[in-house]
Design a protein around this motif. Structure first.
Motif, PDB file in Angstrom:
ATOM      1  N   LYS A 119      -7.351  11.487   6.745  1.00 58.25           N
ATOM      2  CA  LYS A 119      -7.804   9.960   6.698  1.00 58.25           C
ATOM      3  C   LYS A 119      -8.519   9.554   5.409  1.00 58.25           C
ATOM      4  O   LYS A 119      -9.288  10.597   4.976  1.00 58.25           O
ATOM      5  CB  LYS A 119      -8.746   9.474   7.771  1.00 58.25           C
ATOM      6  N   THR A 146       2.801   7.273   5.509  1.00 59.75           N
ATOM      7  CA  THR A 146       1.817   6.435   5.752  1.00 59.75           C
ATOM      8  C   THR A 146       2.655   5.558   6.775  1.00 59.75           C
ATOM      9  O   THR A 146       3.703   5.638   7.015  1.00 59.75           O
ATOM     10  CB  THR A 146       1.204   5.356   4.773  1.00 59.75           C
ATOM     11  N   LEU A 179       0.958  -1.156   0.019  1.00 60.48           N
ATOM     12  CA  LEU A 179       0.159  -0.191   0.062  1.00 60.48           C
ATOM     13  C   LEU A 179       0.951   1.112  -0.073  1.00 60.48           C
ATOM     14  O   LEU A 179       1.564   1.350   0.824  1.00 60.48           O
ATOM     15  CB  LEU A 179      -1.073   0.099   1.136  1.00 60.48           C
ATOM     16  N   GLN A 193      -4.317  -2.725  -1.474  1.00 58.64           N
ATOM     17  CA  GLN A 193      -5.406  -3.255  -0.920  1.00 58.64           C
ATOM     18  C   GLN A 193      -5.347  -2.669   0.715  1.00 58.64           C
ATOM     19  O   GLN A 193      -4.496  -1.752   1.060  1.00 58.64           O
ATOM     20  CB  GLN A 193      -5.211  -4.696  -0.427  1.00 58.64           C
ATOM     21  N   ASP A 194      -6.758  -2.735   1.232  1.00 56.52           N
ATOM     22  CA  ASP A 194      -7.061  -2.027   2.370  1.00 56.52           C
ATOM     23  C   ASP A 194      -6.614  -0.685   2.519  1.00 56.52           C
ATOM     24  O   ASP A 194      -5.891  -0.211   3.442  1.00 56.52           O
ATOM     25  CB  ASP A 194      -6.373  -3.001   3.582  1.00 56.52           C
ATOM     26  N   LYS A 195      -6.981   0.190   1.424  1.00 58.05           N
ATOM     27  CA  LYS A 195      -6.863   1.541   1.610  1.00 58.05           C
ATOM     28  C   LYS A 195      -7.882   2.480   2.211  1.00 58.05           C
ATOM     29  O   LYS A 195      -7.629   3.660   2.148  1.00 58.05           O
ATOM     30  CB  LYS A 195      -6.196   2.180   0.075  1.00 58.05           C
ATOM     31  N   SER A 196      -8.974   1.950   2.768  1.00 58.77           N
ATOM     32  CA  SER A 196     -10.002   2.634   3.209  1.00 58.77           C
ATOM     33  C   SER A 196      -9.782   3.151   4.773  1.00 58.77           C
ATOM     34  O   SER A 196      -8.905   2.213   5.460  1.00 58.77           O
ATOM     35  CB  SER A 196     -11.024   1.873   3.266  1.00 58.77           C
ATOM     36  N   GLN A 197      -9.959   4.118   4.930  1.00 61.88           N
ATOM     37  CA  GLN A 197      -9.678   4.786   6.365  1.00 61.88           C
ATOM     38  C   GLN A 197      -8.402   4.789   6.768  1.00 61.88           C
ATOM     39  O   GLN A 197      -8.060   4.509   8.082  1.00 61.88           O
ATOM     40  CB  GLN A 197     -10.524   4.114   7.506  1.00 61.88           C
ATOM     41  N   GLU A 198      -7.231   5.033   5.728  1.00 59.72           N
ATOM     42  CA  GLU A 198      -6.042   4.835   6.189  1.00 59.72           C
ATOM     43  C   GLU A 198      -5.513   6.153   6.729  1.00 59.72           C
ATOM     44  O   GLU A 198      -5.753   7.321   5.995  1.00 59.72           O
ATOM     45  CB  GLU A 198      -5.141   4.317   5.173  1.00 59.72           C
ATOM     46  N   ASP A 220     -13.158   5.584   1.368  1.00 58.39           N
ATOM     47  CA  ASP A 220     -13.194   4.198   1.198  1.00 58.39           C
ATOM     48  C   ASP A 220     -12.413   3.761  -0.209  1.00 58.39           C
ATOM     49  O   ASP A 220     -11.950   2.482  -0.377  1.00 58.39           O
ATOM     50  CB  ASP A 220     -14.810   3.668   0.780  1.00 58.39           C
ATOM     51  N   THR A 221     -12.102   4.900  -1.147  1.00 55.70           N
ATOM     52  CA  THR A 221     -11.402   4.708  -2.215  1.00 55.70           C
ATOM     53  C   THR A 221      -9.922   4.907  -2.128  1.00 55.70           C
ATOM     54  O   THR A 221      -8.954   4.888  -3.229  1.00 55.70           O
ATOM     55  CB  THR A 221     -11.995   5.317  -3.407  1.00 55.70           C
ATOM     56  N   GLY A 222      -9.394   5.235  -0.809  1.00 52.44           N
ATOM     57  CA  GLY A 222      -8.102   5.510  -0.568  1.00 52.44           C
ATOM     58  C   GLY A 222      -7.459   7.046  -1.043  1.00 52.44           C
ATOM     59  O   GLY A 222      -6.494   7.449  -1.107  1.00 52.44           O
TER      60      GLY A 222
END
Length: 339
Positions: free
Chosen positions: A260, A293, A213, A239-244, A263-265
Motif C-alpha cells: 500500500k 493496481t 492513476l 490524483q488520489d494516489k494515497s493508500q492505494e 500519501d505521495t503514492g
C-alpha cells in the motif's frame, strides 16, 4: 556578492520550468503505446532563423510568436504572407536515426534540424492520459505539439517524456522537435573528442496512453546484503494516489503480495524468498514480474543477481567473473574498423 547570489537564484527559479520535463515513465516497451517512428519531414536551420527573431530573441519566449517560428507550422492565408518555410514541401528523415548517415549533404553537419510529424489520435478511454515519449534525441531537444512548447531535454542517450493529455486532438496534430547536436566546451562530447556527435531523433518516439492513476516508476532487485530478500519501490502518478493497494506478483517464486502506498503514492517493500534462480552469464534466467493496481498493470522480466567488487575482482553472485571488452568506438560496422 550576496545580492548577486540572490539574483542567480531568482534566475534559476524562473528558468527551471522552461528546462523541466515530466517525470519519466519506465518500462515503456511493455505499455500500451502508438509508434510515431517512420518518416518525419525536416528543415535544416544552421542560422536558427526558425527559433530566433532578428533581435536574437527566442520565439517560444514571446506572448505572440511570429508565424515564422517553425514550431507554429504556419500556412499562408494569401500569397502576400511572408512565411518562409513549409514542412510539407520538404524531404523526409527516418526516425529512429541520425541525419548525418541518412543524407550525404548532412554527413558533417552540426547544428539545428527541425523535425515534424503529423498524426491523428483517438484515446481508448476519454478519461485516460496521453504522453509523448522519446527514447533519445542527440543532443539538445526542444519539443512542441500543435504550436505549444512541451519542454526541453539535454542529453543524447537518455529517455524523456511530456504529458499531452490536454493538447492532443483526434485530428491534425503536428509534433515539432528542434534538435541541436552542436558540440560545446562544457558538453558531452566536448569540442575535442574521439567520436562523431551524430544528430537526430536516434531512438523510438511513441505515444503512451495510461489510466488517470498509473504505475509510473518502480525498481525491483535483490538486497545487496542478503540475496534471499527481494526489495524495491513502486511510485504511482495521478490524483488520489494515497493508500492505494498494489499487487506484486512473481509466479516463478510463488510471490503474491499486496502493498500500500503512502500519501505521495510511493511504497517500498522487502520480501524474503527461497530457491531463487540467480541470473548469470551461463544461466540468464528471467522471472515474470507483474505490478497491478485497480486500473493499471505493468509486466516485466527481471533477472535477480548480486554484483560487487572485492579487491581487483568483480563478483557476480559471489563468484569471480571476467569481463571481456575494449573501449574503441565503432562507427562503421559493415566497413573496416574495430569495436
Amino acid at each position: 556578492m550576496k545580492k548577486n547570489a540572490l539574483l542567480i537564484l531568482a534566475f534559476l527559479f524562473v528558468l527551471s520550468p522552461l528546462l523541466s520535463q515530466d517525470e519519466l515513465i519506465v518500462n515503456t516497451y511493455n505499455r500500451t503505446s502508438t509508434s510515431l517512428n517512420g518518416s518525419w519531414q525536416y528543415i535544416v536551420d544552421p542560422y536558427e532563423n526558425g527559433y530566433y527573431n532578428y533581435r536574437y530573441e527566442a520565439f517560444d519566449q514571446q506572448d505572440s510568436p511570429s508565424v515564422n517560428a517553425f514550431f507554429r507550422n504556419a500556412k499562408p492565408d494569401n500569397p502576400s504572407d511572408l512565411i518562409e518555410y513549409d514542412f510539407d514541401a520538404t524531404d523526409f528523415l527516418l526516425v529512429p536515426g541520425d541525419w548525418n548517415s541518412q543524407k550525404s549533404e548532412l554527413l558533417y553537419y552540426e547544428g539545428t534540424v527541425w523535425y515534424k510529424k503529423s498524426f491523428d489520435y483517438r484515446k481508448e478511454d476519454t478519461n485516460n492520459r496521453v504522453f509523448v515519449h522519446f527514447g533519445a534525441a542527440n543532443y539538445k531537444a526542444e519539443v512542441y505539439l500543435n504550436g505549444q512548447k512541451l519542454g526541453l531535454h539535454v542529453g543524447g542517450f537518455t529517455p524523456f517524456n511530456f504529458e499531452i493529455t490536454d493538447i492532443v486532438k483526434e485530428k491534425d496534430n503536428f509534433l515539432v522537435v528542434k534538435v541541436d547536436n552542436k558540440r560545446l566546451k562544457e558538453g558531452v562530447p566536448t569540442l575535442n573528442t574521439d567520436w562523431w556527435n551524430y544528430g537526430g531523433l536516434t531512438r523510438d518516439v511513441k505515444l503512451i496512453e495510461t489510466p488517470p492513476l498509473f504505475i509510473q516508476d518502480y525498481f525491483i532487485q535483490l538486497d545487496p546484503s542478503d540475496n534471499r530478500i527481494i526489495q524495491g519501490y513502486v511510485l504511482l502518478n495521478g490524483q488520489d494516489k494515497s493508500q492505494e493497494k498494489i499487487r506484486l506478483h512473481i509466479p516463478g517464486l510463488n510471490i503474491d503480495q499486496a502493498i500500500k502506498t503512502n500519501d505521495t503514492g510511493y511504497v517500498t517493500f522487502q520480501l524474503l524468498t527461497m530457491n531463487i534462480q540467480y541470473w548469470s552469464t551461463e544461466n540468464p534466467y528471467l522471472y515474470d514480474v507483474v505490478l497491478e493496481t485497480k486500473d493499471d498493470q505493468v509486466v516485466d522480466q527481471i533477472g535477480f543477481r548480486t554484483i560487487r567488487t572485492s579487491g581487483s575482482q568483480i563478483l557476480l553472485n559471489d563468484k569471480p567473473i571476467y569481463l571481456r571488452g575494449i573501449s574503441i568506438h565503432e562507427e562503421r560496422p559493415l566497413q573496416r574498423g574495430r569495436g
